[in-house]
Write an enzyme that holds these catalytic residues in place. Structure first.
Site, PDB file in Angstrom:
ATOM      1  N   PHE A   9       0.929   0.335  -5.770  1.00  0.00           N
ATOM      2  CA  PHE A   9       1.549   1.507  -5.012  1.00  0.00           C
ATOM      3  C   PHE A   9       0.774   2.692  -4.988  1.00  0.00           C
ATOM      4  O   PHE A   9       0.977   3.605  -3.859  1.00  0.00           O
ATOM      5  CB  PHE A   9       2.700   2.073  -5.904  1.00  0.00           C
ATOM      6  N   LYS A  10      -0.496   2.882  -5.525  1.00  0.00           N
ATOM      7  CA  LYS A  10      -1.358   3.957  -5.445  1.00  0.00           C
ATOM      8  C   LYS A  10      -2.056   3.961  -4.058  1.00  0.00           C
ATOM      9  O   LYS A  10      -2.333   5.111  -3.494  1.00  0.00           O
ATOM     10  CB  LYS A  10      -2.619   3.864  -6.358  1.00  0.00           C
TER      11      LYS A  10
END
Ligand SMILES: *Cc1c(COP(=O)(O)O)cnc(C)c1O
Length: 497
Positions: free
Chosen positions: A112-113
């Site tokens: 998700f970064k």
């Protein structure tokens, strides 16, 4: 809109300054002075729009010193179809009745970064252009695994920037390590340290304020910035996907516009769940924020008792991006909950520095517990949850996502709160193939080699591994070896030259 520091309210900056600086000089974090209102009318206006359009609308509320053209350029460069293997950028997958996994891992590094780190370099170069146009930006990152790779991909070959990433040698998965040690790009490098994530983070924070290194930077016409989740340019893009997901559920008829939903987030540094809290403060109908910890249950204990204590054993787990004892972004939440009292924040964080702990007063704890529910999931429960989620829902979770699924289930069972819930799915299961394969394969012996395991997991579950992970097979290693904590500053000096 102006931003001020959590440790000294009198330090006020614009969004561009907050993003360019990363952290305030006295150690505080930049927070928006007010939350723009984003009520039902605005939510309705987003329905049917693309992720990019939703992002521009939400970010425009916060980055008021960016022109619409600048913002548009940044967003269009970040969320492209080449970089994300899903048209909707963040995909929703329904599991059982009333839970939706929000897949935030369709970007280039499969975690998700990417949602923030594909955008940050663009926000940062625009911000630097507005504040100190002639300086080269030097970005230092401490990573527990996923941030490092996502930042390296986001910054690689971006003109006017250099980056050095530190990661704990034994604190990341084999796939994460391979992603970083094979990184391409002339302006980026990677360094393993002998220590854990907190050592890496503390070391980076110290270097940011080291007078000797700062003098060297000044001389070279360079300046530091941060891509860690304390940077406002990391947080703002994360608010977008909660609003985008909520409106997507309304578009699909899964919820009524205005219906309250809960949000469950596997939490480490407290950035992702803080973004959901900010979305709520803007008017997104969110009920409980369910904060899920792994065996390092420092946040779960804090939400239970009001005592934040890092004086405890540190565990290396199968969800390494949550192996954290100091959740930096919690400071921003406490700042809101204590009525923006910068003196209190200074006192608590001095306590954390000195004694490794602080305790918040009962009134604050009560407010915290109105908004948040905490819980933790141990190692065996993580495996069990990966197994049962696959059997019951046909959904293959990575270990981080499994932690959130388990804590959400426990929360719903204990409280009877069965409102629909958005659960953040934060990494592709293929980033943690061995653990996931072990969980779903009924004790079969794992094939030797990371990529043989990837192929076996695909065959066994009928899922498709991300192309960007398959491409790592046989790629040459550029960054081998490791250094001690004390040598971190020297590594930075070398990179500056
Ligand atoms: C970083 C990360 C988390 C934790 O997110 P925070 O914003 O640090 O709380 C959870 N899962 C994965 C896969 C991550 O990479």
């Amino acid at each position: 809109m102006m931003y001020s520091s959590t440790r000294d309210r009198s330090r006020r900056v614009t969004a561009a300054q907050a993003i360019a600086r990363g952290i305030s000089e006295e150690g505080g974090l930049f927070v928006p002075e007010e939350f723009p209102s984003f009520g039902l009318e605005k939510l309705r206006g987003l329905m049917g729009k693309s992720y990019r359009e939703k992002a521009k609308a939400v970010l425009g509320e916060f980055l008021t010193d960016f022109t619409p053209e600048e913002l548009s350029r940044c967003v269009d460069a970040a969320y492209t179809e080449e970089k994300f293997d899903s048209d909707s950028i963040a995909e929703l997958s329904k599991v059982g009745e009333g839970a939706y996994l929000l897949e935030l891992w369709h970007g280039p590094t499969c975690a998700f970064k990417d949602m923030a780190l594909q955008l940050l370099p663009h926000l940062l170069t625009v911000s630097a252009g507005k504040t100190e146009p002639d300086k080269e930006i030097v970005v230092l990152v401490a990573t527990s695994g996923d941030t490092g790779k996502a930042a390296l991909e986001g910054f690689r070959d971006v003109p006017g920037t250099r980056m050095l990433v530190f990661y704990p040698e034994d604190g990341v998965s084999p796939m994460q390590k391979l992603q970083m040690t094979t990184q391409e790009g002339e302006n980026v490098s990677v360094c393993a340290i002998r220590g854990n994530f907190d050592d890496a983070q503390t070391g980076v924070k110290r270097i940011f304020t080291d007078p000797a290194i700062l003098a060297e930077l000044e001389q070279n016409g360079q300046k530091f910035s941060s891509a860690n989740s304390i940077n406002w340019g990391r947080l703002a893009p994360q608010i977008v996907y909660y609003i985008a997901a909520y409106t997507a559920l309304a578009e699909q008829g899964e919820i009524e516009l205005g219906e309250t939903v809960n949000v469950a987030v596997p939490t480490g540094n407290f950035g992702n769940i803080l973004a959901a809290y900010y979305a709520k403060r803007m008017g997104l109908p969110i009920g409980k924020l369910i904060c899920a910890s792994n065996r390092n249950r420092v946040l779960a204990d804090f939400i239970e008792t009001g005592l934040y204590s890092r004086n405890r054993e540190f565990y290396t787990t199968s969800s390494p991006s949550m192996d954290i004892l100091i959740s930096s972004n919690l400071e921003r939440l406490l700042y809101e909950l204590c009525g923006r009292d910068d003196g209190k924040i200074r006192e608590w964080f001095a306590g954390l520095n000195r004694d490794g702990e602080y305790r918040v007063p009962p009134e604050l704890l009560e407010k915290l517990r109105e908004e948040f529910a905490g819980g933790s999931c141990g190692e065996e429960e993580t495996v069990e949850t990966i197994r049962t989620a696959f059997r019951e829902y046909g959904y293959l979770c990575d270990p981080h996502t499994a932690v959130a699924v388990k804590v959400w289930k426990d929360y719903a069972a204990e409280t009877g709160d069965c409102r629909k819930t958005i659960i953040a799915s934060t990494a592709s299961p293929y980033k943690f193939t061995a653990d996931v394969l072990r969980a779903v394969s009924d004790g079969e012996e794992l094939p030797a080699g990371d990529f043989a395991q990837v192929r076996r997991l695909a065959e066994l579950t009928g899922t498709t591994p991300p192309a960007s992970l398959l491409a790592l097979e046989g790629k040459p290693v550029r960054f081998a070896g490791s250094v001690s904590r004390e040598e971190m500053a020297e590594q930075v000096r070398k990179m500056l030259r």
